[in-house]
Design a protein around this motif. Structure first.
Motif, PDB file in Angstrom:
ATOM      1  N   GLU A 119      -2.273   5.720  -1.683  1.00 14.42           N
ATOM      2  CA  GLU A 119      -2.952   5.927  -0.412  1.00 14.42           C
ATOM      3  C   GLU A 119      -2.325   5.078   0.683  1.00 14.42           C
ATOM      4  O   GLU A 119      -2.144   5.529   1.820  1.00 14.42           O
ATOM      5  CB  GLU A 119      -4.438   5.589  -0.555  1.00 14.42           C
ATOM      6  N   SER A 120      -1.961   3.840   0.354  1.00 12.45           N
ATOM      7  CA  SER A 120      -1.327   2.987   1.367  1.00 12.45           C
ATOM      8  C   SER A 120       0.040   3.539   1.763  1.00 12.45           C
ATOM      9  O   SER A 120       0.424   3.503   2.930  1.00 12.45           O
ATOM     10  CB  SER A 120      -1.203   1.545   0.855  1.00 12.45           C
ATOM     11  N   LEU A 148       6.064  -2.498   0.942  1.00 14.95           N
ATOM     12  CA  LEU A 148       6.031  -2.417   2.399  1.00 14.95           C
ATOM     13  C   LEU A 148       4.773  -1.692   2.862  1.00 14.95           C
ATOM     14  O   LEU A 148       4.125  -2.099   3.844  1.00 14.95           O
ATOM     15  CB  LEU A 148       7.272  -1.698   2.923  1.00 14.95           C
ATOM     16  N   ALA A 149       4.410  -0.608   2.159  1.00 16.13           N
ATOM     17  CA  ALA A 149       3.199   0.131   2.515  1.00 16.13           C
ATOM     18  C   ALA A 149       1.958  -0.735   2.345  1.00 16.13           C
ATOM     19  O   ALA A 149       1.045  -0.712   3.181  1.00 16.13           O
ATOM     20  CB  ALA A 149       3.090   1.398   1.669  1.00 16.13           C
ATOM     21  N   ASP A 150       1.914  -1.520   1.272  1.00 11.80           N
ATOM     22  CA  ASP A 150       0.782  -2.422   1.055  1.00 11.80           C
ATOM     23  C   ASP A 150       0.702  -3.464   2.172  1.00 11.80           C
ATOM     24  O   ASP A 150      -0.391  -3.800   2.650  1.00 11.80           O
ATOM     25  CB  ASP A 150       0.916  -3.132  -0.290  1.00 11.80           C
ATOM     26  N   ALA A 151       1.850  -3.986   2.597  1.00 10.58           N
ATOM     27  CA  ALA A 151       1.866  -4.984   3.675  1.00 10.58           C
ATOM     28  C   ALA A 151       1.374  -4.375   4.983  1.00 10.58           C
ATOM     29  O   ALA A 151       0.661  -5.020   5.757  1.00 10.58           O
ATOM     30  CB  ALA A 151       3.278  -5.551   3.840  1.00 10.58           C
ATOM     31  N   ASP A 154      -2.453  -4.018   4.678  1.00  5.98           N
ATOM     32  CA  ASP A 154      -3.173  -5.291   4.659  1.00  5.98           C
ATOM     33  C   ASP A 154      -2.851  -6.190   5.844  1.00  5.98           C
ATOM     34  O   ASP A 154      -3.352  -7.326   5.895  1.00  5.98           O
ATOM     35  CB  ASP A 154      -2.857  -6.042   3.361  1.00  5.98           C
ATOM     36  N   HIS A 155      -1.990  -5.708   6.787  1.00  4.92           N
ATOM     37  CA  HIS A 155      -1.566  -6.541   7.922  1.00  4.92           C
ATOM     38  C   HIS A 155      -0.983  -7.863   7.439  1.00  4.92           C
ATOM     39  O   HIS A 155      -1.306  -8.947   7.934  1.00  4.92           O
ATOM     40  CB  HIS A 155      -2.724  -6.800   8.887  1.00  4.92           C
ATOM     41  N   TYR A 172       4.535  -2.230  10.614  1.00  5.02           N
ATOM     42  CA  TYR A 172       3.560  -1.287  11.172  1.00  5.02           C
ATOM     43  C   TYR A 172       3.702   0.139  10.644  1.00  5.02           C
ATOM     44  O   TYR A 172       2.707   0.840  10.508  1.00  5.02           O
ATOM     45  CB  TYR A 172       3.663  -1.267  12.705  1.00  5.02           C
ATOM     46  N   ARG A 173       4.931   0.589  10.357  1.00  8.62           N
ATOM     47  CA  ARG A 173       5.082   1.988   9.967  1.00  8.62           C
ATOM     48  C   ARG A 173       6.365   2.200   9.192  1.00  8.62           C
ATOM     49  O   ARG A 173       7.391   1.569   9.495  1.00  8.62           O
ATOM     50  CB  ARG A 173       5.111   2.881  11.206  1.00  8.62           C
TER      51      ARG A 173
END
Length: 314
Positions: A119-120, A148-151, A154-155, A172-173
């Motif tokens: 999902e992330s 990277l997606a998890d980061a 989770d900001h 961010y993306r």
């Protein structure tokens, strides 16, 4: 004895067929020992499938809440690879809806840990323009994409090496464009936004600090399209073209570069590529007269090519 993965699938299927089983019953159905059943139950728990032990003679087992869907045994990298492939189909004509449905089903049958990871990744990823449904072909580890997606979710700030230079980023993306992966991030030290090629990133541990999300100054996909031609290549080139900017723009793909008018019949093309050979091919396909303003290495490479072609037609 069958492969462990096949046996785990059968074990899950048995446990879904009725509320609870004794260890001896499972061992008999699987043609294994009671100890193998206990080990397999432990493996299922490690994969995130809830298996409850029920007190009773010989030990009994039942599936816990959240394990009613058909099982799918994938490790982290396999799950990310399948998700990326399914997400790519959503950009292919005729497969948009079916790809999205398949991705949704995949998320429902995975354990919670992998479901959150997928999902992330889905939420953090966008495809750029004119990708023709093709995702990047540069070597990128699925684990890196997932981290990277998890980061992003989770900001969580990143400490990383980018082309061997240390840099700290607010991610961010993830943008998949023209068969490349880019991470759009804010670099506090440079006080600016930029795309970073993921295959040039090496994460450092420990990671960076958590951050409060900023408001991007523009659409992040447009930022990638604009900036890649300026900074995202191993080789950068600046060419004076003997044609109006409108004609040059009509002949190039947005991935090739940016064009600026400098006169009634002259323009400048800023382009690049992973090698001198790639740049030479692109500008040769323009079908227009040009002069190389930089780099000098491209000028020398074109001299070699010109001599090679001259010999070919002598």
């Amino acid at each position: 004895m069958r492969e462990t993965s096949a046996r785990l699938l059968e074990l899950l299927g048995l446990m879904q067929s009725r509320p609870d089983w004794s260890g001896a019953e499972l061992a008999a159905r699987l043609h294994v020992t009671d100890r193998t059943v206990r080990n397999d139950v432990a493996r299922l728990r490690e994969l995130g499938y809830p298996v409850d032990a029920v007190r009773g003679p010989g030990g009994r087992y039942r599936l816990g809440v959240g394990a009613k869907m058909p099982p799918l045994l994938l490790d982290d990298e396999e799950a990310v690879a399948v998700a990326v492939g399914l997400q790519a189909t959503t950009g292919v004509s005729g497969f948009e809806e079916s790809g999205a449905r398949a991705l949704a089903k995949l998320q429902h049958v995975l354990p919670d840990r992998l479901r959150r990871r997928l999902e992330s990744l889905r939420a953090a990823t966008t495809t750029g323009p004119n990708t023709d449904g093709r995702f990047p072909d540069r070597p990128v580890e699925p684990r890196l994409l997932a981290e990277l997606a998890d980061a992003i979710r989770d900001h969580q700030g990143l400490r990383t090496y980018y082309r061997d230079a240390p840099v700290e980023l607010e991610p961010y993306r993830l943008i998949a464009w023209q068969r490349r992966w880019y991470l759009v991030a804010y670099e506090d030290a440079a006080a600016g936004w930029a795309p970073y090629r993921v295959d040039w990133l090496r994460l450092r541990t420990p990671g960076g600090r958590r951050f409060a999300p900023r408001r991007p100054p523009e659409d992040l996909t447009e930022l990638v399209v604009r900036e890649v031609a300026r900074t995202g290549w191993a080789v950068h080139a600046r060419l004076a073209i003997d044609a109006p900017a409108e004609e040059v723009i009509a002949r190039i793909n947005p991935a090739v570069g940016t064009v600026e008018a400098i006169g009634p019949g002259t323009s400048v093309l800023v382009t690049g590529g992973d090698s001198l050979e790639t740049v030479a091919i692109w500008i040769g396909m323009l079908g227009l007269d040009f002069r190389v303003e930089s780099p000098d290495e491209l000028v020398e490479h074109l001299r070699v090519l010109a001599e090679r072609y001259r010999r070919a037609v002598s």
